[in-house]
Each structure stands twice: as C-alpha cells, then as structure tokens.
Enzyme design. Structure first.
Site: not given
Ligand code: ZN
Length: 457
Positions: A39, A97, A99, A117, A162, A182, A224, A244
């Site tokens: 992705n 994760h 990217k 990540h 991210y 998370h 998020y 979570c």
C-alpha cells in the site's frame, strides 16, 4: 526471379521488424513506474516546485523511491531509491507503515522521511509511547532539485509512525507523527532552517490507560490524526479515537470525529469556537472541547479537515458498520461543516469505499476527487456538490480502466493543474503497483520502456 522475390521478402521482413521495434520502444503508458510495493503512498507525498513535480512512494523492499516530472521539458527522471528502510527486508507480510513523506525546502533540497513503525527498545527509551519496529529516517537530496543522490540526516527520533510534512507559506516546515506504536502520543516539531534543525517535540494528543471493556482488561486511549494546511498560519487536524485493546486479533475499532487547529504563528491550538486548548488533549478533554460527532457504534477511518470560502472548517471521514474480524464494514464519506454556531452535515451519495481528497469551491460548492470501482471499471473521478455536500453528481474522470481500485495521495502541495494527485493501482497477482501522476489532462504519460522498472510484471 525467385532470388529477387526472396530478397524483397527479406527486406520487407527487416523493415517490418524495425517498425515493430520502434513502435514497442516508442509505446507510451499511463503510469510512470511499476515498482511500488504493498500500500505504497501516504498523504503528503508530492510537491510542485519551480516547474517540476516531485513524488515519492514505497517501492521494492519498502524503501522510499522518488521520481520527478519537468512540466516544461515534459521529461521524467527517476525513480531513484532515496534511502534504505529497516522495514521490508524479511520475506513475508508487508508492513506498510513507513511510507515516505516529501517536502522541498526553501533552497530546493528535497527531504524524505520514512521507515517508522514505532521503533524498537534497542534504540533507547521511548518517552512518549510504546514500540513496534522500523526506524524513522530522514534523507535529503545532495543537490537542489536533483533526485539522483541522497544522504541521511540524523536529526529525528527513531520512534515514529505515519510521519507527515506540512509546509507553511513562510517556508517553515512542520513534521507530524505518532511517537511510537498504537499506545503513543501524536507529536509535532517545526524547522525554520530548511530541516537542518527541528524544535523540541510537542505532544498533541495523549495516549493513556483507560477503563476495561467487555472483552479486554488492558485498554488504552489511542488516536489517528490527519493534518492539512488551512488558510494563512493554520494547520487543521481531523482525528478519531481508537479503543486500543490488548488482544489478538487486534481490531481497528475507531470512533467519532474531532476537529481542532494549530495557529503556527502563535503556536497555540484552538477548538472550532476559538477557545485556546490545553495540550496534549486527552480523551475526556477531546469529548468536551473538540468533538464534531459521536459516531456511536459505527467504526470510522479519518478523513480530512479543510476550510470553506467563508472561513469555516469542513470535515469529512469514512463511516461504516463494526466488524470485529477486520477493519470494519464498507465505508461511506460523511461530511460536516461549521455554520458559525454548530456542526451541520450528513452522510453522502458518494461511491461506497471511494477514497480521496476534497477541494472547496465558493461555499456551498465542493469537489471530491475519488478513487473507486464502478462495476468492472476502476476510476479516479471528480464528484461535485453545490449544496455543501448534501448531494453529489459525478464529474469528469481523470483515469478509467479495469482492475483493482486506484489508491490516492492527498492533493500535491502547490500542485500544477496537470499533476494534482498521485494514484497507484495494484498489478494483479503481485504485491506491486503501477504509479500514476494525474491532472486535468489525465495521466502524465511515459515511455513504456522507462516506466517498466520491474520488467516481469
Ligand atoms: Zn491498538
């Protein structure tokens, strides 16, 4: 005579072969590369700068790749590998994760941040969250506006997921990320010297232990966030809440839509009513001060906050039914805008599972550019509304074909009309995707022999 015919025949054959070769070598395709992996694109992955559009994506072995298109000479360069990620080096599942995000600084150097990540314990103590894997890495082009060689800049924490660049009109460059896995705060820092140094990290939202649920005792508040440059000095944030729960399989249960903004001039955060916020925001404080909508039992994915022509925020997100076995049911876009007194909005008639970015026209006009499937056909097309998102009609398609759904970046920063957005489409039967640069004239084409980096696809 016979010999003569044979000679003529051979000559014709040679001419035909030459012609075929020329047509194969001269063949153009809609994509500019085919080695994107998994992705492969993150929101802030492209920028137009002085006549050139620069784009980045996750390529082979999850390393970051960069390509550039010169709008004047109509020439492509790259893709070049810009760095080496810790992710993607073992066969098996693609992490997806780390990217890469891209920004061009005030001197024309191109910066890529990628590979995070969460980081791991051998990298030291993570003061703002937990670990998973990977490492946040920053690379910069060795020369301005030249993507052919890169060097590592060791000035960021390894604990990140991210990572996203936002550039302000005055050249300040903001970096946003989740400071770990998370159970980590989301943070930001700013560089006022073309990414040579960054300010100390500041937390935006707080991850913390919370009450047990019916199915799990070890539960954290988690988040998020999506970041978007608003008017002037504003950075707008749309976010949702992740319950979570420490259990397998780990569900991606996320609820609600929240909104707030950062005034970068004052370095202050505000809610929609203009009230200054105490940072970092906790779940309890967010519910009180920054909530747009409580989505109840529904599971959502974050969309984006933007600003309409009246100066009021507009938010959207992707809403669907819960599904504890995976990422939830199919999702539809829901829109809300601030009237000046309250949030007003609705779900939409936009294509189910359509994903993309939003451009505001003169209020109440607005335009989504979405990647989605319609029957056998997969497309990237505009959807237009004249009533602040109550209803949409289908507009022009920038690309239309068969096969898997096109995935989109955010709109490219400072975009040229011929290169508004990056799209990828999976090559069926492989983990790779083709990468497209789409604008008002459709895809920017490239010679097939240059675009086919992975020849066997
Ligand atoms: Zn979680």
């Amino acid at each position: 005579m016979k010999r003569y015919i044979n000679k003529t025949f051979n000559l014709l054959l040679i001419i035909q072969c030459l012609f075929l070769n020329i047509s194969v070598f001269g063949q153009e395709v809609d994509y500019f590369s085919n080695n994107a992996l998994g992705n492969p694109i993150v929101g802030h992955a492209g920028e137009y700068y002085k006549g050139v559009t620069y784009v980045t994506y996750q390529g082979e072995k999850e390393d970051p790749y960069v390509a550039a298109y010169n709008h004047k000479t109509k020439k492509w360069t790259g893709p070049y590998k810009a760095g080496t990620s810790l992710l993607g080096k073992k066969p098996g599942k693609i992490d997806n994760h780390g990217k890469p995000t891209l920004v061009v600084d005030g001197e024309g150097y191109i910066h890529i941040v990628f590979g995070g990540h969460g980081g791991s314990p051998e990298m030291g103590k993570n003061p703002l969250g937990n670990y998973n894997c990977g490492k946040q890495i920053h690379v910069v082009s060795k020369r301005p506006m030249d993507i052919s060689s890169w060097e590592v800049v060791d000035n960021l924490t390894p604990f990140a997921t991210y990572s996203q660049f936002i550039k302000m009109d005055n050249g300040d460059i903001y970096l946003f990320f989740r400071h770990g896995a998370h159970r980590s705060n989301w943070v930001y820092q700013v560089s006022k010297d073309n990414c040579k140094t960054f300010s100390p990290l500041k937390s935006i939202v707080k991850a913390k232990p919370t009450a047990p649920t019916k199915i799990c005792n070890d539960v954290y508040d988690s988040w998020y966030l999506d970041f978007h440059k608003g008017n002037n000095n504003d950075i707008m944030v749309a976010y949702n809440y992740h319950v979570c729960q420490n259990m397998r399989p780990h569900t991606s249960e996320r609820h609600n839509c929240y909104y707030m903004k950062l005034d970068t001039e004052k370095d202050e955060w505000y809610n929609v009513e203009g009230e200054a916020l105490e940072m970092p925001v906790t779940k309890e404080y967010a519910d009180k001060k920054t909530i747009v909508i409580n989505t109840g039992e529904k599971w959502g994915h974050i969309g984006r906050a933007t600003v309409n022509s009246e100066g009021h925020p507009h938010v959207y997100w992707y809403d669907g039914e819960p599904n504890h076995s995976n990422h939830g049911g199919p999702k539809k876009i829901t829109n809300y805008h601030w009237t000046g007194k309250k949030w007003s909005g609705n779900d939409t008639n936009l294509p189910v599972e359509g994903r993309g970015d939003l451009r505001m026209g003169d209020h109440p006009s607005m335009y989504y550019l979405l990647g989605y499937n319609e029957g056998e056909s997969s497309k990237v097309a505009w959807w237009n509304s004249k009533n602040a998102g109550k209803s949409f009609s289908k507009g022009e398609a920038l690309i239309e074909g068969k096969g898997p759904t096109f995935k989109l970046s955010n709109f490219i920063r400072n975009a040229h009309p011929d290169a508004r957005i990056i799209a990828t489409q999976k090559i069926e039967g492989t983990d790779y995707s083709k990468v497209f640069l789409l604008g008002d004239q459709g895809p920017i084409k490239r010679l097939k022999k240059e675009a086919d980096i992975l020849i066997n696809n």
